[in-house]
Design an enzyme around this catalytic site. Structure first.
Site, short mmCIF file in Angstrom:
data_model
loop_
_atom_site.label_atom_id
_atom_site.label_comp_id
_atom_site.label_asym_id
_atom_site.label_seq_id
_atom_site.Cartn_x
_atom_site.Cartn_y
_atom_site.Cartn_z
N SER A 122 13.06 -11.25 17.23
CA SER A 122 13.32 -12.30 16.28
C SER A 122 12.66 -12.35 14.99
CB SER A 122 14.13 -13.37 16.92
OG SER A 122 15.12 -13.03 17.38
N ASN A 143 22.11 -10.51 21.03
CA ASN A 143 21.69 -12.13 21.16
C ASN A 143 21.36 -12.57 20.01
OD1 ASN A 143 19.54 -10.09 22.58
ND2 ASN A 143 18.14 -11.80 22.05
N ASP A 144 20.35 -12.86 19.73
CA ASP A 144 19.74 -13.87 18.29
C ASP A 144 20.34 -13.58 17.18
OD1 ASP A 144 18.34 -14.54 20.74
OD2 ASP A 144 16.41 -14.57 19.67
N PRO A 145 20.85 -14.27 16.27
CA PRO A 145 20.99 -13.84 15.09
C PRO A 145 19.53 -14.06 14.36
CG PRO A 145 21.56 -16.33 15.21
CD PRO A 145 21.17 -15.76 16.46
#
Ligand SMILES: *[C@@H]1O[C@H](CO)[C@@H](O)[C@H](O)[C@H]1NC(C)=O
Ligand SMILES: *[C@@H]1O[C@H](CO)[C@@H](O)[C@H](O)[C@H]1NC(C)=O
Ligand SMILES: *[C@@H]1O[C@H](CO)[C@@H](O)[C@H](O)[C@H]1NC(C)=O
Ligand SMILES: *[C@H]1O[C@@H](CO)[C@H](O)[C@@H](O)[C@@H]1NC(C)=O
Length: 573
Positions: free
Chosen positions: A120, A59-61
């Site tokens: 993140s 998922n998130d960068p």
């Protein structure tokens, strides 16, 4: 490099005042699938040139940066399965943002302060020292979150393969009693104020308001919360992955995060957990007060501007000093079922990195795929000055239509036939559902049919439609997944956004679509309105995919110029 940081005594207390927290509904959790290993990886809908790791869920960068000649991309990654869970920081490196080499995960749960997940965060390069990662550590099963710091084991190593989390420093920030520690995450890249102190933001929520807490630090280790968040907005719910950066008022060049002054505006972007979309405003950063005020042309909240009107979330930007540009990365999730993901052995891709800058009108940003993508362009076909009457569609032949890049400019000579705009049509997505590509119009619908089967049982249309409102024209851009697949169980939204272009002096619209097996990533009007759709054709796969340009409006359209390229595959191992 951390020797210059003072030895700060941080007592690790997980305050359990708010122990009745439920887990935030940010990802649906499938405990029985989280560690189902994925021995084989299905190639059917796998992308050819969008970023994805060899297998499993992403998922998130996280923490994108350019350091010693190398681009780094980290990402939320499940090393054990194709659904969300077991989250570590996957790590890949590149010299050109397109071809990648996957390294060992950079951060994984190893300490009491991140035992339940390394979530993140961002990278900041400290001048003369090296990069530092700030990330969210999850300390318990109730997802109480703290902010942590990691540094490279060897800052001379351009690949930054190994990271350490100094025990004497971590965690660097914990929620205090006035805050809810389970909605407190995603530290930004820090910037340096004129007073020599660092600042960073952390996303949060208070009652129904979303907010970005501001923290200051002299030494990057001891962080103190400012009395007021840098900004907040009522009724938006949790702000995830805030991003805050300057943009130049003069041209496309990107700026370092610490740049301020009269020649810049600032952008604040938040990912709204409630809608799972991202919104941004353009405004002014009052440095002496550490407050951000959106411009009166930038709506704050739900109705506001979005980076992308499709599958695009949790994005993060970074400044690339090697080419003086700011680049954003965003995560595009799947639209198929969890069972499909487990079968595929993978889930989640990153959108093509996009250069971002302030549009000359100052009211919005523009985005464009990084120029390095063009190195993958292979065989090219062109169409010029082709008229399209109502009901015409022309095939773009001679390229690999399932893995392609296409740029087209479409013009018209009059707007007289534009349909009346009903002011109740405030939601672009609903309007696209009402006025799909096969609903005849006045000026438009016109555009591309991507990932189309030969007989058009399946296709993903990307198109414009122009309406006449009382004092202006309204331009709708759609990327409509409803006919994208004969598999009826999929999530197939009619993604859409409005396009802010003055057609009076310039009766044309441009469109670029990056087509990549299960992705159609489109940029309207030079990157003013962008839509990424995930689609899973059954018939229009590989060499059975076709590309058309079409018009289904009364006003004749001219394809002034269309260029389409077969795209080579990127290296991603
Ligand atoms: C903290 O946030 C979580 C997630 O939104 C929520 O379930 C919980 O009720 C909140 N706790 C308090 C004390 O407000
Ligand atoms: C650190 O990295 C540099 C560059 O790769 C290398 O020359 C050096 O040997 C490394 N130092 C250690 C202690 O591994
Ligand atoms: C918006 O702000 C600008 C100055 O930034 C001002 O000139 C303009 O009058 C404002 N418009 C409205 C509608 O308040
Ligand atoms: C992506 O998947 C679709 C379909 O399951 C959901 O509706 C979206 O909310 C989800 N988006 C994100 C950002 O998680």
């Amino acid at each position: 490099m951390m020797s210059t940081l003072t030895n700060c005594v941080t007592v690790f207390i997980v305050v359990c005042v708010i122990c009745n927290n439920g887990v935030e509904a940010f990802h649906r959790i499938y405990p029985h699938l989280q560690s189902v290993s994925t021995p084989s990886v299905s190639k059917l809908h796998r992308t050819g040139y969008h970023f994805q790791p060899i297998r499993n869920w992403i998922n998130d960068p996280n923490g994108p940066m350019y350091y010693k000649g190398v681009y780094h991309l980290f990402y939320q990654y499940n090393p054990k399965g194709a659904v969300w869970g077991n989250i570590v920081w996957g790590h890949s490196v590149s010299k050109d943002l397109i071809n990648w080499k996957q390294l060992q995960p950079a951060l994984y749960p190893s300490k009491p302060f991140d035992k339940y997940g390394c979530w993140s965060g961002s990278a900041t390069i400290l001048p003369g020292q090296g990069p530092v990662i700030l990330y969210t550590g999850v300390v318990d099963k109730r997802s109480n979150e703290v902010q942590c710091l990691a540094i490279p084991a060897n800052a001379s190593d351009p690949f930054l393969t190994k990271w350490v989390k100094p025990d004497r420093l971590n965690p660097i920030v914990i929620a205090d009693h006035s805050m809810n520690g389970s909605v407190f995450r995603d530290p930004t890249t820090a910037w340096l104020g004129k007073d020599g102190h660092w600042r960073m933001l952390i996303g949060g929520k208070k009652k129904d308001s979303g907010l970005a807490y501001l923290y200051r630090s002299k030494d990057f280790v001891k962080w103190i919360r400012a009395k007021h968040p840098i900004h907040s907005a009522k009724t938006t719910g949790m702000w995830e992955c805030p991003d805050f950066y300057p943009v130049s008022l003069n041209g496309k060049n990107g700026l370092d995060a610490s740049m301020t002054g009269n020649s810049v505006k600032h952008v604040l972007k938040n990912s709204l957990d409630m809608t799972r979309y991202e919104y941004y405003t353009i405004g002014t950063y009052l440095q002496n007060k550490d407050k951000y005020i959106p411009d009166n042309t930038s709506e704050d909240g739900w109705g506001g501007l979005r980076y992308d009107y499709g599958n695009f979330y949790a994005s993060k930007s970074f400044f690339d000093p090697s080419k003086n540009r700011r680049i954003i990365w965003g995560w595009a999730n799947e639209s198929d079922s969890k069972e499909d993901d487990v079968k595929k052995g993978w889930a989640g891709i990153q959108a093509i990195p996009r250069t971002v800058w302030l549009d000359s009108g100052g009211r919005q940003l523009r985005q464009w795929p990084v120029e390095e993508l063009n190195t993958l362009r292979g065989k090219k076909v062109e169409i010029g000055n082709q008229k399209l009457k109502k009901g015409d569609y022309v095939e773009v032949k001679g390229i690999t239509a399932a893995q392609a890049d296409v740029e087209v400019t479409l013009s018209f000579s009059s707007l007289d036939k534009a349909e009346e705009f009903d002011p109740r049509w405030v939601n672009a997505e609903d309007l696209c559902a009402l006025k799909g590509s096969n609903v005849q119009g006045g000026v438009g619908p016109f555009g591309l049919l991507t990932l189309a089967s030969q007989k058009l049982e399946e296709y993903t249309p990307v198109f414009f439609r122009i309406f006449k409102a009382s004092n202006k024209h309204v331009i709708l851009m759609c990327s409509d997944a409803r006919s994208s697949s004969s598999n009826i169980e999929l999530y197939k939204p009619s993604f859409a956004g409005f396009v802010d272009v003055d057609l009076a002096n310039n009766m044309k619209l441009s469109l670029r679509s990056l087509i990549d097996h299960s992705v159609v990533e489109s940029f309207g009007a030079g990157g003013k309105t962008n839509i990424l759709s995930r689609v899973y054709p059954k018939l229009a796969v590989k060499e059975k995919a076709h590309l058309f340009v079409f018009n289904n409006g009364n006003e004749q359209i001219t394809v002034e110029n269309l260029k389409a390229w077969s795209m080579k595959s990127a290296r991603r191992n």
